[in-house]
Scaffold this motif. Structure first.
Motif, mmCIF file in Angstrom:
data_model
loop_
_atom_site.group_PDB
_atom_site.id
_atom_site.type_symbol
_atom_site.label_atom_id
_atom_site.label_comp_id
_atom_site.label_asym_id
_atom_site.label_seq_id
_atom_site.Cartn_x
_atom_site.Cartn_y
_atom_site.Cartn_z
ATOM 1 N N ALA A 255 -58.067 16.816 43.214
ATOM 2 C CA ALA A 255 -57.369 16.425 41.988
ATOM 3 C C ALA A 255 -55.874 16.445 42.271
ATOM 4 O O ALA A 255 -55.414 17.016 43.274
ATOM 5 N N ALA A 256 -55.116 15.823 41.395
ATOM 6 C CA ALA A 256 -53.661 15.822 41.502
ATOM 7 C C ALA A 256 -53.076 16.575 40.317
ATOM 8 O O ALA A 256 -53.481 16.363 39.175
ATOM 9 N N VAL A 257 -52.151 17.466 40.602
ATOM 10 C CA VAL A 257 -51.385 18.156 39.565
ATOM 11 C C VAL A 257 -49.999 17.522 39.511
ATOM 12 O O VAL A 257 -49.285 17.487 40.518
ATOM 13 N N ILE A 258 -49.633 17.032 38.338
ATOM 14 C CA ILE A 258 -48.314 16.424 38.149
ATOM 15 C C ILE A 258 -47.498 17.304 37.216
ATOM 16 O O ILE A 258 -47.946 17.648 36.111
ATOM 17 N N ASP A 259 -46.304 17.687 37.680
ATOM 18 C CA ASP A 259 -45.369 18.443 36.847
ATOM 19 C C ASP A 259 -44.555 17.445 36.026
ATOM 20 O O ASP A 259 -43.640 16.790 36.551
ATOM 21 N N LEU A 260 -44.881 17.314 34.772
ATOM 22 C CA LEU A 260 -44.302 16.256 33.942
ATOM 23 C C LEU A 260 -42.818 16.477 33.640
ATOM 24 O O LEU A 260 -42.140 15.559 33.176
ATOM 25 N N ASP A 261 -42.315 17.687 33.903
ATOM 26 C CA ASP A 261 -40.891 17.953 33.711
ATOM 27 C C ASP A 261 -40.090 17.766 35.001
ATOM 28 O O ASP A 261 -38.893 18.059 35.034
ATOM 29 N N ALA A 262 -40.736 17.266 36.055
ATOM 30 C CA ALA A 262 -40.063 17.143 37.353
ATOM 31 C C ALA A 262 -39.048 16.009 37.379
ATOM 32 O O ALA A 262 -38.195 15.964 38.261
ATOM 33 N N GLY A 332 -47.096 21.968 30.637
ATOM 34 C CA GLY A 332 -46.235 20.918 31.156
ATOM 35 C C GLY A 332 -46.815 20.183 32.343
ATOM 36 O O GLY A 332 -46.109 19.419 33.001
ATOM 37 N N GLN A 333 -48.099 20.401 32.617
ATOM 38 C CA GLN A 333 -48.734 19.753 33.760
ATOM 39 C C GLN A 333 -49.871 18.835 33.319
ATOM 40 O O GLN A 333 -50.509 19.051 32.280
ATOM 41 N N LEU A 334 -50.113 17.825 34.138
ATOM 42 C CA LEU A 334 -51.274 16.937 34.019
ATOM 43 C C LEU A 334 -52.110 17.122 35.278
ATOM 44 O O LEU A 334 -51.586 17.106 36.394
ATOM 45 N N VAL A 335 -53.422 17.331 35.102
ATOM 46 C CA VAL A 335 -54.343 17.387 36.229
ATOM 47 C C VAL A 335 -55.288 16.213 36.098
ATOM 48 O O VAL A 335 -55.947 16.031 35.062
ATOM 49 N N VAL A 336 -55.359 15.359 37.146
ATOM 50 C CA VAL A 336 -56.241 14.204 37.107
ATOM 51 C C VAL A 336 -57.130 14.190 38.351
ATOM 52 O O VAL A 336 -56.693 14.475 39.454
ATOM 53 N N SER A 337 -58.387 13.896 38.100
ATOM 54 C CA SER A 337 -59.342 13.629 39.168
ATOM 55 C C SER A 337 -60.201 12.470 38.699
ATOM 56 O O SER A 337 -59.974 11.916 37.611
ATOM 57 N N LYS A 338 -61.184 12.089 39.468
ATOM 58 C CA LYS A 338 -62.025 10.970 39.055
ATOM 59 C C LYS A 338 -62.719 11.297 37.724
ATOM 60 O O LYS A 338 -63.441 12.270 37.607
ATOM 61 N N ASP A 339 -62.441 10.484 36.716
ATOM 62 C CA ASP A 339 -63.065 10.583 35.382
ATOM 63 C C ASP A 339 -62.622 11.792 34.571
ATOM 64 O O ASP A 339 -63.190 12.073 33.514
#
Length: 344
Positions: A255-262, A332-339
């Motif tokens: 999965a990817a963790v995105i720091d949305l405040d970056a 403040g983070q988004l975690v995305v993986s398949k579905d």
């Protein structure tokens, strides 16, 4: 009974020939030494660059979408050609490929040579930025099919990559860093939603907002090519935003963790979200929100790659990392993986 001509039916062959004459100098500026034919043939001919040992062809096709509606309505025809080229070459770039050849399709109800010239000159200029040759295309007049003044665009890119240099994402592992490259705006995605919001607000659009919405899509070819050797994965943040595009880069167990405040989100996206009362997850699935391209590298390479990209003219920074699937986002983070997309 009068004798009819093709022009009587709405198709002006002479106008098409005049367009080819006008765009010829711009097309010549994109020429590469591998080309074996010039503009105007039935097919474009080119040999593969000799430096490739085991070349693989990479292909991409796209359009500009309903961003064209804004461009047409506001007489902004000079930059949509860059949108067309960028949407194709940035996709080919993801495989680690060099954009090589480009073709366009321009369709209208009745050919306006002056408008078409502006559009195709923009396509040629963008091909120069991407390093690919504009080798031909199709100008279609279709009377009764498009309303007066309207036109549509499609683009087709052929790229080349060494077989053993294809970037597949297979090498990505937990701990790798995600480097985000700034976008120039919404690029050419989400404009059906944008136009719906503008319509609901009464349809009046200030020149300043039009300027923000019609900034052409950024072309990342030259800068990203400089870090091909260190890139474990690449991702074009196009239709589907972060939610649908990032998981295309890595395997099902990650999965990817995105720091949305970056990074600082450009004001145009704040306007869209507030004016349309758009949910944050919907924003993340529709728009790039200021990050147009993502490069995945090993943790130890991240600082050097950021430096190289910034020296190449990008605004690049680490915006996240790769983790095991099933990870939980912090605030403040988004975690995305398949579905799966989780927002905290």
């Amino acid at each position: 009974m009068p004798r009819l001509t093709y022009r009587d039916a709405g198709v002006d062959i002479d106008a098409g020939n005049e367009l080819v004459r006008r765009i010829a100098p711009a097309v010549r500026r994109t020429r590469r030494p591998e080309l074996l034919s010039g503009l105007g043939g039935f097919a474009a001919l080119a040999k593969l660059p000799e430096r490739y040992r085991d070349p693989v062809i990479a292909t991409g096709t796209d359009g500009v979408g309903t961003k064209l509606r804004l461009a047409i309505d506001h007489d902004r025809h000079d930059d949509v050609g860059q949108d067309l080229v960028a949407m194709c070459v940035n996709d080919v770039l993801v495989a680690g490929a060099e954009p090589f050849l480009f073709l366009d399709y321009y369709a209208s109800g009745a050919l306006d040579v002056a408008v078409a010239e502006r559009v195709i000159n923009g396509i040629a200029s963008a091909c120069e930025l991407a390093g690919c040759a504009l080798v031909g295309g199709e100008t279609a007049e279709m009377p009764g099919f498009y309303p007066p003044g309207d036109y549509d665009l499609a683009g087709f890119c052929v790229g080349i990559v060494e077989r053993d240099a294809i970037i597949t994402g297979a090498a990505i592992e937990a701990g790798d860093r995600l480097i985000g490259l700034a976008s120039s705006g919404p690029h050419a995605n989400g404009y059906s939603l944008i136009r719906r919001i503008l319509h609901d607000q009464g349809g009046a659009v200030s020149d300043g907002l039009v300027d923000q919405l019609l900034v052409p899509t950024r072309i990342y070819v030259r800068s990203v090519s400089a870090v091909f050797g260190l890139a474990r994965g690449l991702c074009n943040i196009t239709g589907g935003g972060f939610v649908d595009n990032l998981p295309r880069m890595f395997g099902d167990d990650l999965a990817a963790v995105i720091d949305l405040d970056a990074w600082q989100r450009p004001a145009v996206f704040n306007f869209v979200q507030q004016a349309g009362n758009v949910d944050e997850v919907e924003m993340l699935r529709t728009f790039n929100l200021g990050i147009g391209f993502v490069v995945c590298v090993a943790e130890g390479d991240a600082d050097g790659v950021v430096t190289t990209l910034n020296e190449a003219g990008e605004q690049a920074q680490v915006i996240g990392r790769i983790v095991a699937k099933g990870s939980t986002p912090a605030r403040g983070q988004l975690v995305v993986s398949k579905d799966v997309a989780l927002l905290a």
